[in-house]
Design a protein around this motif. Structure first.
Motif, PDB file in Angstrom:
ATOM      1  N   LEU A 152     118.854  -5.558 -60.853  1.00  0.00           N
ATOM      2  CA  LEU A 152     119.837  -4.647 -61.434  1.00  0.00           C
ATOM      3  C   LEU A 152     119.231  -3.297 -61.795  1.00  0.00           C
ATOM      4  N   GLY A 153     118.005  -3.315 -62.278  1.00  0.00           N
ATOM      5  CA  GLY A 153     117.343  -2.074 -62.673  1.00  0.00           C
ATOM      6  C   GLY A 153     117.794  -1.518 -64.002  1.00  0.00           C
ATOM      7  N   CYS A 172     125.860  -3.243 -67.174  1.00  0.00           N
ATOM      8  CA  CYS A 172     126.284  -3.450 -65.787  1.00  0.00           C
ATOM      9  C   CYS A 172     127.721  -3.961 -65.708  1.00  0.00           C
ATOM     10  N   HIS A 173     128.429  -3.441 -64.730  1.00  0.00           N
ATOM     11  CA  HIS A 173     129.820  -3.818 -64.510  1.00  0.00           C
ATOM     12  C   HIS A 173     129.885  -4.823 -63.364  1.00  0.00           C
ATOM     13  N   ALA A 174     130.530  -5.947 -63.634  1.00  0.00           N
ATOM     14  CA  ALA A 174     130.540  -7.072 -62.704  1.00  0.00           C
ATOM     15  C   ALA A 174     131.952  -7.374 -62.218  1.00  0.00           C
ATOM     16  N   ALA A 184     131.165  -1.339 -58.747  1.00  0.00           N
ATOM     17  CA  ALA A 184     130.546  -2.481 -59.433  1.00  0.00           C
ATOM     18  C   ALA A 184     129.038  -2.475 -59.232  1.00  0.00           C
ATOM     19  N   ASP A 185     128.331  -2.905 -60.250  1.00  0.00           N
ATOM     20  CA  ASP A 185     126.880  -3.080 -60.140  1.00  0.00           C
ATOM     21  C   ASP A 185     126.539  -4.417 -59.498  1.00  0.00           C
ATOM     22  N   VAL A 186     127.397  -5.402 -59.695  1.00  0.00           N
ATOM     23  CA  VAL A 186     127.074  -6.763 -59.270  1.00  0.00           C
ATOM     24  C   VAL A 186     128.342  -7.525 -58.905  1.00  0.00           C
ATOM     25  N   LEU A 187     128.242  -8.335 -57.859  1.00  0.00           N
ATOM     26  CA  LEU A 187     129.295  -9.278 -57.506  1.00  0.00           C
ATOM     27  C   LEU A 187     128.821 -10.674 -57.887  1.00  0.00           C
ATOM     28  N   ASP A 235     122.663  -0.913 -53.015  1.00  0.00           N
ATOM     29  CA  ASP A 235     122.275  -0.974 -54.424  1.00  0.00           C
ATOM     30  C   ASP A 235     123.043  -2.033 -55.204  1.00  0.00           C
ATOM     31  N   THR A 236     123.995  -2.686 -54.569  1.00  0.00           N
ATOM     32  CA  THR A 236     124.800  -3.706 -55.233  1.00  0.00           C
ATOM     33  C   THR A 236     124.064  -5.040 -55.214  1.00  0.00           C
TER      34      THR A 236
END
Length: 220
Positions: free
Chosen positions: A23-24, A30-32, A94-97, A125-126
């Motif tokens: 994620l860094g 972070c938005h998921a 989104a930062d992450v799925l 970057d995701t």
């Protein structure tokens, strides 16, 4: 994408550290997006389990319940009817799925139908955090052993990585190492059997096993 392929989620400090590295930045910043789609293809899942995942109930403490800045739901079966101009920005923001388990062939089908599979290469970057089928969908094959969706044409999945995954090692009576060995003998590619305390991190083709539990690699 940056991949964290797990059996049971972010279940220990080592996997948590791997996620933070991907994620860094802190999870709380972070938005998921939660992707529950695989659940609809599995007979053990349904409305209650989908709600539990999206609502970050205690059972999902190792995935949606990690303390994200925000949680949204990305239901892949809906995407073909609303158009890429609506859903692609949601994904890019989104930062992450967070991709939950269920049936990997059903998830694969809807990743293709929705356009998400084609979008993946443009999301360097995701972070993709998969649990069970949410991890297996990235592999070339899951083996007939794990196909629960009656309409699946076969056991093939996306092939984003070049190895297969046998999840939930020793979590169920039918998921022993001996079962995994029989499964691996027919899978045709290198494979990993991983327990709930193990994850496989993949970045730019580099594969690293992160574990505080048990895992085995089959093949070269």
């Amino acid at each position: 994408m940056k991949l964290l392929l797990t059996s049971g989620g972010v279940t220990n400090p080592s996997i948590h550290s791997a996620l933070m590295e991907l994620l860094g930045k802190p999870i709380g910043e972070c938005h998921a997006l939660c992707v529950p789609t695989a659940q609809w293809g599995h007979p053990m899942c349904g409305p209650t389990s989908v709600r539990g995942f999206a609502a970050a109930e205690p059972t999902w403490q190792h995935l949606s319940g990690l303390g994200w800045a925000s949680l949204g739901v990305l239901e892949l079966t809906a995407l073909p009817t609303i158009g890429a101009e609506r859903y692609v920005p949601w994904i890019r923001e989104a930062d992450v799925l967070l991709v939950d388990g269920g049936d990997a062939t059903y998830l694969c089908h809807w990743m293709r139908e929705s356009g998400l599979a084609d979008l993946l290469p443009s999301l360097p970057d995701t972070v993709w955090v998969g649990v069970s089928a949410g991890s297996m969908v990235m592999t070339p094959r899951i083996g007939a052993y794990f196909v629960e969706w009656p309409s699946a044409p076969d056991d093939r999945t996306l092939g984003v990585v070049d190895f297969s995954i046998f999840p939930h090692l020793d979590a169920f009576p039918q998921n022993t190492l001996a079962d995994a060995e029989r499964w691996a003998a027919d899978i045709g590619v290198p494979a990993y059997a991983i327990d709930e305390q193990t994850a496989i991190k993949v970045v730019d083709g580099s594969v690293e096993v992160v574990s505080e539990g048990q895992w085995t690699k089959f093949g070269s």
